[in-house]
Design an enzyme around this catalytic site. Structure first.
Site, PDB file in Angstrom:
ATOM      1  N   GLU A 110     -35.339 -50.320 -20.134  1.00 17.30           N
ATOM      2  CA  GLU A 110     -36.583 -50.263 -19.567  1.00 17.30           C
ATOM      3  C   GLU A 110     -37.410 -49.165 -20.463  1.00 17.30           C
ATOM      4  OE1 GLU A 110     -37.580 -52.172 -17.634  1.00 17.30           O
ATOM      5  OE2 GLU A 110     -36.210 -52.909 -16.225  1.00 17.30           O
ATOM      6  N   HIS A 151     -35.935 -43.671 -13.212  1.00 23.28           N
ATOM      7  CA  HIS A 151     -35.812 -45.224 -12.625  1.00 23.28           C
ATOM      8  C   HIS A 151     -34.315 -45.252 -11.876  1.00 23.28           C
ATOM      9  CE1 HIS A 151     -35.561 -49.328 -12.188  1.00 23.28           C
ATOM     10  NE2 HIS A 151     -34.824 -49.444 -13.084  1.00 23.28           N
ATOM     11  N   HIS A 208     -31.767 -47.646  -9.078  1.00 26.24           N
ATOM     12  CA  HIS A 208     -31.782 -48.870  -8.157  1.00 26.24           C
ATOM     13  C   HIS A 208     -31.228 -48.536  -6.761  1.00 26.24           C
ATOM     14  CE1 HIS A 208     -31.129 -51.753 -11.973  1.00 26.24           C
ATOM     15  NE2 HIS A 208     -32.350 -51.053 -11.797  1.00 26.24           N
ATOM     16  N   TYR A 253     -44.635 -38.384   7.422  1.00 19.86           N
ATOM     17  CA  TYR A 253     -45.612 -37.766   6.525  1.00 19.86           C
ATOM     18  C   TYR A 253     -45.073 -37.334   5.165  1.00 19.86           C
ATOM     19  CZ  TYR A 253     -43.214 -33.064   6.718  1.00 19.86           C
ATOM     20  OH  TYR A 253     -42.395 -32.040   6.702  1.00 19.86           O
ATOM     21  N   HIS A 273     -35.882 -55.101  -7.516  1.00 17.73           N
ATOM     22  CA  HIS A 273     -35.530 -54.177  -8.770  1.00 17.73           C
ATOM     23  C   HIS A 273     -35.030 -52.828  -8.333  1.00 17.73           C
ATOM     24  CE1 HIS A 273     -35.915 -53.310 -13.250  1.00 17.73           C
ATOM     25  NE2 HIS A 273     -34.940 -52.424 -12.560  1.00 17.73           N
ATOM     26  N   TYR A 307     -50.313 -26.225  -0.575  1.00 16.47           N
ATOM     27  CA  TYR A 307     -48.892 -25.433  -0.482  1.00 16.47           C
ATOM     28  C   TYR A 307     -47.835 -26.023  -1.432  1.00 16.47           C
ATOM     29  CZ  TYR A 307     -50.834 -23.098   3.812  1.00 16.47           C
ATOM     30  OH  TYR A 307     -51.261 -22.734   4.719  1.00 16.47           O
TER      31      TYR A 307
HETATM   32 ZN   LIG Z   1     -33.698 -51.088 -13.607  1.00 17.83          ZN
END
Ligand SMILES: [Zn+2]
Length: 218
Positions: free
Chosen positions: A79, A98, A100, A119, A161, A214
């Site tokens: 990636e 990244h 999964h 929130y 993904h 904050y």
């Molecule tokens: Zn991936």
């Protein structure tokens, strides 16, 4: 100052320990400048996180992601194109995680964004955590889909993904990826309970304002 490569390894090990990445899925990167060249350090492909050494971490050039090097001759994560595109398009991005992770990926497999049911969705910088349309892993198309969906946000889901999270350093990107997974888990339970209420625009604007002041204290 701690070597950026060691920071990346610490982050990858935490991801693995916390169950955010099964097997070798997911990756971590940090923006860097090496010998005057703009680029980023990223985890290599095909090496388990537990076996990683600083010499395995790969430096990828930002001007051309086909140019990369690592002391151990490793190849960058599949990636790396997506990471490169985020660093090119978003100047504020210093680190990317990244994953999964299970619940966030489950929502992504249903093409479901995470709405303002809680929130803390504002931790990603907006009133929802969107889901980027599907594109094949490792492609420019996926990178473009992620960038377009992210806009000014710091996290999004990737259809069928996983999760993309951005931070000022590897630990803050990891903290956001962890938050997205936690929200996705809670939201899955909320959906199962059949309740669908969400905070409105002005309530979320208030939260976003408070986060600014904050520094995202809970
Ligand atoms: Zn991936």
């Amino acid at each position: 100052m701690k070597d950026l490569r060691s920071e990346i390894i610490d982050c990858a090990l935490a991801m693995s320990r916390e169950g955010l990445c099964v097997n070798k899925s997911g990756n971590v990167s940090m923006r860097a400048q090496v010998n005057g060249i703009e680029g980023f350090w990223i985890t290599p492909t095909g090496v388990s996180y537990e076996a990683l050494k600083p010499a395995d971490i790969v430096f990828v050039h930002l001007t051309d992601e086909a140019r990369f090097e690592s002391e151990n001759g490793r190849l960058p994560s599949s990636e790396s194109l997506m990471h490169a595109e985020v660093y090119r398009q978003k100047q504020d991005a210093r680190a990317i995680v990244h994953t999964h992770s299970t619940y966030a990926t489950a929502l992504a497999c249903c093409d479901m964004p995470i709405p303002a049911f809680h929130y803390m969705v504002a931790a990603a910088g907006g009133t929802q955590i969107p889901c980027a349309p599907y594109a094949l892993f490792g492609t420019k198309a996926l990178a473009e889909s992620a960038i377009k969906t992210l806009g000014n946000l710091k996290a999004c889901l990737l259809s069928h993904h996983g999760v993309l999270a951005i931070g000022n350093d590897a630990q803050s990107a990891l903290a956001l990826a962890r938050e997205v997974e936690s929200l996705a888990k809670t939201y899955s339970v909320v959906r199962a309970l059949g309740c669908g209420t969400v905070l409105n625009e002005s309530q979320m604007a208030e939260v976003l304002e408070r986060f600014k002041t904050y520094g995202q204290q809970k």
